[in-house]
Design a protein around this motif. Structure first.
Motif, PDB file in Angstrom:
ATOM      1  N   ALA A 167       0.857  -1.180   0.000  1.00 19.06           N
ATOM      2  CA  ALA A 167       0.000   0.000   0.000  1.00 19.06           C
ATOM      3  C   ALA A 167       0.893   1.229   0.000  1.00 19.06           C
ATOM      4  N   CYS A 168       0.702   2.109  -0.980  1.00 20.40           N
ATOM      5  CA  CYS A 168       1.610   3.229  -1.202  1.00 20.40           C
ATOM      6  C   CYS A 168       0.861   4.555  -1.103  1.00 20.40           C
ATOM      7  N   THR A 169       1.584   5.596  -0.818  1.00 30.18           N
ATOM      8  CA  THR A 169       0.992   6.928  -0.808  1.00 30.18           C
ATOM      9  C   THR A 169       0.686   7.362  -2.240  1.00 30.18           C
ATOM     10  N   SER A 170      -0.292   8.222  -2.377  1.00 28.28           N
ATOM     11  CA  SER A 170      -0.729   8.660  -3.693  1.00 28.28           C
ATOM     12  C   SER A 170       0.419   9.307  -4.469  1.00 28.28           C
ATOM     13  N   GLY A 171       0.609   8.850  -5.696  1.00 26.32           N
ATOM     14  CA  GLY A 171       1.631   9.408  -6.566  1.00 26.32           C
ATOM     15  C   GLY A 171       3.014   8.818  -6.423  1.00 26.32           C
ATOM     16  N   SER A 172       3.199   7.855  -5.503  1.00 27.42           N
ATOM     17  CA  SER A 172       4.543   7.330  -5.234  1.00 27.42           C
ATOM     18  C   SER A 172       4.919   6.118  -6.084  1.00 27.42           C
ATOM     19  N   GLY A 206     -16.181   2.024  -8.681  1.00 26.85           N
ATOM     20  CA  GLY A 206     -17.604   2.261  -8.861  1.00 26.85           C
ATOM     21  C   GLY A 206     -17.948   3.707  -8.591  1.00 26.85           C
ATOM     22  N   PRO A 207     -19.158   4.097  -8.960  1.00 27.47           N
ATOM     23  CA  PRO A 207     -19.581   5.490  -8.771  1.00 27.47           C
ATOM     24  C   PRO A 207     -19.442   5.934  -7.318  1.00 27.47           C
ATOM     25  N   GLY A 208     -18.776   7.048  -7.110  1.00 27.63           N
ATOM     26  CA  GLY A 208     -18.649   7.592  -5.766  1.00 27.63           C
ATOM     27  C   GLY A 208     -17.650   6.902  -4.881  1.00 27.63           C
ATOM     28  N   ARG A 209     -16.821   5.990  -5.441  1.00 25.83           N
ATOM     29  CA  ARG A 209     -15.909   5.210  -4.595  1.00 25.83           C
ATOM     30  C   ARG A 209     -14.442   5.408  -4.940  1.00 25.83           C
ATOM     31  N   GLY A 210     -14.116   6.258  -5.899  1.00 22.37           N
ATOM     32  CA  GLY A 210     -12.711   6.412  -6.265  1.00 22.37           C
ATOM     33  C   GLY A 210     -12.199   5.185  -6.974  1.00 22.37           C
ATOM     34  N   GLY A 211     -11.018   4.726  -6.603  1.00 23.01           N
ATOM     35  CA  GLY A 211     -10.469   3.549  -7.253  1.00 23.01           C
ATOM     36  C   GLY A 211      -9.027   3.312  -6.858  1.00 23.01           C
ATOM     37  N   LEU A 212      -8.391   2.430  -7.623  1.00 26.80           N
ATOM     38  CA  LEU A 212      -7.024   2.009  -7.345  1.00 26.80           C
ATOM     39  C   LEU A 212      -6.145   2.190  -8.564  1.00 26.80           C
ATOM     40  N   ARG A 213      -4.886   2.512  -8.333  1.00 33.08           N
ATOM     41  CA  ARG A 213      -3.848   2.429  -9.344  1.00 33.08           C
ATOM     42  C   ARG A 213      -2.945   1.258  -8.955  1.00 33.08           C
ATOM     43  N   LEU A 214      -2.843   0.255  -9.825  1.00 35.37           N
ATOM     44  CA  LEU A 214      -2.024  -0.920  -9.567  1.00 35.37           C
ATOM     45  C   LEU A 214      -0.866  -0.955 -10.554  1.00 35.37           C
ATOM     46  N   THR A 215       0.328  -1.157 -10.032  1.00 36.94           N
ATOM     47  CA  THR A 215       1.516  -1.335 -10.860  1.00 36.94           C
ATOM     48  C   THR A 215       2.170  -2.645 -10.446  1.00 36.94           C
ATOM     49  N   THR A 227       5.426 -11.973  -7.780  1.00 39.47           N
ATOM     50  CA  THR A 227       5.076 -10.670  -8.345  1.00 39.47           C
ATOM     51  C   THR A 227       4.903  -9.662  -7.214  1.00 39.47           C
ATOM     52  N   LEU A 228       5.364  -8.448  -7.452  1.00 37.66           N
ATOM     53  CA  LEU A 228       5.212  -7.355  -6.497  1.00 37.66           C
ATOM     54  C   LEU A 228       4.190  -6.381  -7.062  1.00 37.66           C
ATOM     55  N   VAL A 229       3.190  -6.019  -6.270  1.00 36.78           N
ATOM     56  CA  VAL A 229       2.125  -5.126  -6.722  1.00 36.78           C
ATOM     57  C   VAL A 229       2.133  -3.863  -5.871  1.00 36.78           C
ATOM     58  N   LEU A 230       2.207  -2.716  -6.524  1.00 38.30           N
ATOM     59  CA  LEU A 230       2.117  -1.432  -5.846  1.00 38.30           C
ATOM     60  C   LEU A 230       0.691  -0.919  -5.985  1.00 38.30           C
ATOM     61  N   ALA A 231       0.051  -0.600  -4.871  1.00 41.41           N
ATOM     62  CA  ALA A 231      -1.342  -0.152  -4.880  1.00 41.41           C
ATOM     63  C   ALA A 231      -1.446   1.221  -4.238  1.00 41.41           C
ATOM     64  N   GLU A 232      -2.067   2.145  -4.943  1.00 43.54           N
ATOM     65  CA  GLU A 232      -2.311   3.459  -4.367  1.00 43.54           C
ATOM     66  C   GLU A 232      -3.727   3.902  -4.722  1.00 43.54           C
ATOM     67  N   SER A 233      -4.287   4.788  -3.927  1.00 43.08           N
ATOM     68  CA  SER A 233      -5.655   5.249  -4.130  1.00 43.08           C
ATOM     69  C   SER A 233      -5.732   6.272  -5.238  1.00 43.08           C
ATOM     70  N   THR A 238     -15.558  11.959  -2.650  1.00 48.69           N
ATOM     71  CA  THR A 238     -15.847  12.218  -1.250  1.00 48.69           C
ATOM     72  C   THR A 238     -14.559  12.184  -0.447  1.00 48.69           C
ATOM     73  N   ASN A 239     -14.664  12.612   0.798  1.00 47.54           N
ATOM     74  CA  ASN A 239     -13.508  12.602   1.695  1.00 47.54           C
ATOM     75  C   ASN A 239     -13.404  11.301   2.497  1.00 47.54           C
ATOM     76  N   LYS A 240     -14.305  10.358   2.233  1.00 50.42           N
ATOM     77  CA  LYS A 240     -14.293   9.101   2.974  1.00 50.42           C
ATOM     78  C   LYS A 240     -13.080   8.269   2.579  1.00 50.42           C
ATOM     79  N   GLN A 241     -12.354   7.749   3.577  1.00 53.53           N
ATOM     80  CA  GLN A 241     -11.149   6.972   3.295  1.00 53.53           C
ATOM     81  C   GLN A 241     -11.497   5.625   2.675  1.00 53.53           C
ATOM     82  N   ASP A 242     -10.718   5.217   1.660  1.00 56.89           N
ATOM     83  CA  ASP A 242     -10.825   3.852   1.170  1.00 56.89           C
ATOM     84  C   ASP A 242      -9.844   2.985   1.947  1.00 56.89           C
TER      85      ASP A 242
END
Length: 371
Positions: A167-172, A206-215, A227-233, A238-242
Motif C-alpha cells: 500500500a503506497c501513498t498517492s503518486g509514489s 464504482g460510482p462515488g468510490r474512487g479507485g485504485l492504481r495498480l503497478t 510478483t510485487l504489486v504497488l497499490a495506491e488510491s 468524497t472525503n471518505k477513506q478507502d
C-alpha cells in the motif's frame, strides 16, 4: 541493477510479546512451525506452508533480530522481505553506491549445517526493509542460528507465495517502481494491453468510490520471486477513506498490505481454514448476481452456490480464470491480511475481483464502525 533477487526466502513480521500471529498462522491457516530462535529479548519463529515461509519476530531486544532489523514501528506489521542473492558483499556495495541505507552490513552466521551471509537495506516503502541472503552452501532446514523444530504433518493448503502487495501513498508508484527496478532487478509487468508503466492499471471502484492504481512488477522468468504489486488510491468525489488510505493511517505510513498465497485447491483450502476458525471477507451480495456470473463460474468448472457460500471471487473468460478469497485482518489495527489465489491459466489480478474486494472491505469497515 544493483542486487538481482533470485528467490523469496521469507516474509518477516514484528509483533509485540503475546500477539497471536504465530498461533493463528499455525492453528487457522495451516502453517507448520519450522525453526525457532530465542535470545536477546527476541523470540523468532519460522513457519512454513509449502514453499511459503513466514518469520514472526516477537518482542524487542537491545539489538537487532537475526536476519532482520527492528523498525521500532508503533503497530504490529509485516516489516521485512528476505531474498536470496548471489553475492551479498557485492550487493551491499552496489546499493550503498546508489545511496541506499544499509543499516546491517554483510554479516556471516554459522552453525553445524553451514554458513549464511546477509545484509539488510532500507527501502523507500515505509517501514519495509529488505534482507539479502547468500546461503548456497547451507544444509539446514531454515537458517544458521535457528533450532529446527520437530516436523509435524499439516494440511498443505498453500504451495507458495504468489504475490506481495504494498500500500503506497498517492503518486509514489513511479518512484517505487524505479527503485525496485534499479536496486533489485524487477521490471514492469503490464496488467492490461499497452499499459504505461508510469500510469499502471487504473481500476474504478464504482460510482462515488474512487479507485485504485495498480503497478505490477516481476523478476525475469529464471527466478522464483513472487510478483510485487504497488497499490495506491485514486482520488474520489468524497472525503471518505478507502482501504488503502485506511491502511496508511492505521499503519502510520506505506507498507506490506497483504500476501497472496497460491493454493492448488481454493475450495478445500478456504473450507479448511474456515472450519479451523479463519475469518474471511464477505463479498457484496450483488457480486454473484451479476449478469453472466453464473455462466462464467460454470464455464470454469465450479458450482456458483459453493463459491458464494465460501465467499470466493472468480474472474476471467474462455480457459483463463482466476479465483480469490481474502481473510479479515490478522492484526487488530487492520494493517495486514492474507489472500488465497488459484489460477486456471490466468496471470493477472481480475479487475472485477479488485472492485469486489474494494467494496467488501468498505462494507466490513462500515459494519465495524456500526454504520
Amino acid at each position: 541493477m544493483a542486487a538481482p533477487a533470485r528467490r523469496l526466502c521469507h516474509v518477516a513480521f514484528h509483533v509485540p510479546t503475546g500477539q497471536p500471529l504465530a498461533k493463528d498462522l499455525h492453528r487457522l491457516f495451516g502453517f507448520q512451525p519450522l525453526a525457532v530462535r530465542e535470545t536477546g529479548g527476541w523470540k523468532q519463529l519460522a513457519l512454513r506452508s509449502g514453499d511459503a515461509v513466514f518469520l514472526v519476530n516477537e518482542g524487542s531486544g537491545p539489538g537487532e533480530p537475526l536476519y532482520g532489523l527492528d523498525p521500532h514501528h508503533t503497530v504490529a506489521s509485516a516489516t521485512n522481505l528476505c531474498f536470496d542473492v548471489e553475492d551479498v558483499d557485492g550487493a551491499a556495495r552496489a546499493l550503498a553506491a546508489r545511496g541506499c541505507a544499509v543499516p546491517v552490513p554483510p554479516t556471516s552466521v554459522k552453525d553445524a549445517q553451514g554458513t549464511a551471509i546477509y545484509t539488510v537495506v532500507n527501502s523507500p516503502a515505509g517501514n519495509l526493509s529488505f534482507t539479502l541472503l547468500q546461503r548456497a552452501g547451507y544444509r539446514g532446514s531454515f537458517l544458521p542460528g535457528f533450532r529446527r523444530l520437530p516436523c509435524t504433518p499439516g494440511p498443505c493448503w498453500v504451495s507458495h507465495v504468489d504475490h506481495l502487495t504494498l500500500a503506497c501513498t498517492s503518486g509514489s508508484s513511479p518512484t517505487l517502481r524505479r527503485w525496485f527496478q534499479d536496486c533489485l532487478g524487477f521490471c514492469h509487468l503490464p496488467l492490461s494491453p499497452g499499459e504505461d508503466p508510469e500510469l499502471g492499471l487504473m481500476v474504478s471502484a464504482g460510482p462515488g468510490r474512487g479507485g485504485l492504481r495498480l503497478t505490477a512488477l516481476q523478476i525475469p522468468a529464471d527466478s522464483t520471486v513472487p510478483t510485487l504489486v504497488l497499490a495506491e488510491s485514486l482520488p474520489g468525489p468524497t472525503n471518505k477513506q478507502d482501504q488503502v488510505e485506511q491502511f496508511l493511517a492505521r499503519h502510520r505510513g506505506p507498507g506490506l498490505q497483504h500476501v497472496g498465497l497460491y493454493t492448488p485447491n481454493i475450495m478445500e483450502a478456504s473450507e479448511g481454514m474456515m472450519k479451523a476458525g479463519g475469518r474471511f471477507l464477505t463479498p457484496p451480495e450483488a457480486y454473484y448476481q451479476q449478469p453472466g456470473k453464473e455462466e462464467q463460474i460454470i464455464a470454469a468448472g465450479h458450482k456458483p452456490s459453493l463459491l458464494e457460500r465460501q465467499g470466493i471471487l472468480l474472474d476471467g473468460n474462455k480457459d483463463m480464470f482466476l479465483l480469490q478469497v481474502f481473510t479479515k485482518s490478522l492484526f487488530t489495527e487492520d494493517t495486514f491480511f492474507l489472500e488465497l489465489i488459484q489460477r486456471q491459466g490466468a496471470t493477472g489480478f481480475g479487475q472485477n475481483n479488485i472492485r469486489a474486494l474494494w467494496q467488501s472491505v468498505q462494507e466490513e469497515t462500515a459494519r465495524a464502525q456500526g454504520a
